[in-house]
Design a protein around this motif. Sequence first.
Motif, short mmCIF file in Angstrom:
data_model
loop_
_atom_site.label_atom_id
_atom_site.label_comp_id
_atom_site.label_asym_id
_atom_site.label_seq_id
_atom_site.Cartn_x
_atom_site.Cartn_y
_atom_site.Cartn_z
N ILE A 113 -14.26 22.34 3.84
CA ILE A 113 -14.79 23.36 4.75
C ILE A 113 -14.82 22.83 6.17
CG2 ILE A 113 -16.85 24.68 5.35
CD1 ILE A 113 -17.38 24.90 2.30
N ARG A 114 -15.27 21.60 6.34
CA ARG A 114 -15.29 20.99 7.68
C ARG A 114 -13.87 20.84 8.23
NH1 ARG A 114 -19.77 17.76 5.55
NH2 ARG A 114 -21.64 18.43 6.63
N ALA A 115 -12.92 20.47 7.38
CA ALA A 115 -11.53 20.36 7.83
C ALA A 115 -10.97 21.72 8.22
CB ALA A 115 -10.68 19.73 6.73
N SER A 116 -11.33 22.76 7.49
CA SER A 116 -10.87 24.11 7.82
C SER A 116 -11.46 24.58 9.15
CB SER A 116 -11.27 25.09 6.72
OG SER A 116 -10.62 24.77 5.52
N LEU A 117 -12.73 24.31 9.37
CA LEU A 117 -13.34 24.67 10.65
C LEU A 117 -12.71 23.91 11.81
CD1 LEU A 117 -17.11 24.97 9.72
CD2 LEU A 117 -15.58 26.78 10.41
N HIS A 118 -12.38 22.66 11.58
CA HIS A 118 -11.70 21.88 12.62
C HIS A 118 -10.33 22.49 12.93
CE1 HIS A 118 -10.60 18.45 15.04
NE2 HIS A 118 -9.49 18.32 14.34
N ASP A 119 -9.61 22.90 11.90
CA ASP A 119 -8.30 23.55 12.10
C ASP A 119 -8.44 24.85 12.89
OD1 ASP A 119 -7.02 21.53 10.79
OD2 ASP A 119 -6.80 22.63 8.89
N VAL A 120 -9.48 25.62 12.60
CA VAL A 120 -9.71 26.87 13.32
C VAL A 120 -10.00 26.58 14.79
CG1 VAL A 120 -11.31 28.81 13.57
CG2 VAL A 120 -10.45 28.19 11.31
N GLU A 121 -10.83 25.58 15.06
CA GLU A 121 -11.13 25.21 16.44
C GLU A 121 -9.88 24.77 17.19
OE1 GLU A 121 -14.06 22.16 16.10
OE2 GLU A 121 -15.65 23.56 15.57
N MET A 122 -9.05 23.94 16.55
CA MET A 122 -7.83 23.47 17.21
C MET A 122 -6.85 24.63 17.45
SD MET A 122 -7.94 20.35 18.01
CE MET A 122 -9.67 20.49 18.39
N THR A 123 -6.77 25.56 16.51
CA THR A 123 -5.89 26.71 16.67
C THR A 123 -6.35 27.59 17.82
OG1 THR A 123 -5.38 26.67 14.31
CG2 THR A 123 -4.89 28.69 15.49
N LEU A 124 -7.65 27.81 17.93
CA LEU A 124 -8.18 28.61 19.04
C LEU A 124 -7.92 27.94 20.39
CD1 LEU A 124 -11.57 29.99 17.70
CD2 LEU A 124 -9.60 31.30 18.46
N LEU A 125 -8.13 26.65 20.46
CA LEU A 125 -7.88 25.93 21.71
C LEU A 125 -6.40 25.96 22.08
CD1 LEU A 125 -10.26 22.86 21.34
CD2 LEU A 125 -10.53 24.83 22.84
N LEU A 126 -5.54 25.79 21.09
CA LEU A 126 -4.10 25.85 21.34
C LEU A 126 -3.68 27.25 21.79
CD1 LEU A 126 -1.35 24.41 21.24
CD2 LEU A 126 -1.18 25.15 18.85
N ALA A 127 -4.23 28.27 21.16
CA ALA A 127 -3.90 29.64 21.55
C ALA A 127 -4.33 29.94 22.98
CB ALA A 127 -4.54 30.63 20.58
N ILE A 128 -5.52 29.49 23.35
CA ILE A 128 -6.00 29.70 24.72
C ILE A 128 -5.09 28.97 25.71
CG2 ILE A 128 -7.89 29.17 26.31
CD1 ILE A 128 -9.81 29.65 23.95
N ALA A 129 -4.73 27.74 25.38
CA ALA A 129 -3.85 26.98 26.27
C ALA A 129 -2.49 27.65 26.42
CB ALA A 129 -3.69 25.56 25.76
#
Length: 97
Positions: free
Chosen positions: A24-40
């Motif tokens: 679950i923590r790894a999935s949340l980390h992936d979601v955070e990284m995906t959101l940051l990448l999308a914003i960038a």
Amino acid sequence: MPELQASISPAINLAIAVDRSTTIRASLHDVEMTLLLAIALVILVVFIFLRNVRATLIPIVAVPVSLIGTFGVMYLLGYSLDNLPDGAYGRDWIRRR
């Protein structure tokens, strides 16, 4: 867990069979990284096409504000990551409310 063990019979032994918190923590980390990448990527694409820093400031402010607002409304309505994917399966989640 100790409180639960104390509240049941001593003959029953409690043990954690599967710890899903790591996935679950790894999935949340992936979601955070995906959101940051999308914003960038949004900011980069706007800057490349408009070639204007002032015009790029709009998505720099608008995207995070809209995401924070969306998550704020979801929190106020009682949504979480557990029921967020239900929207992908259809509108039957509306009938359950």
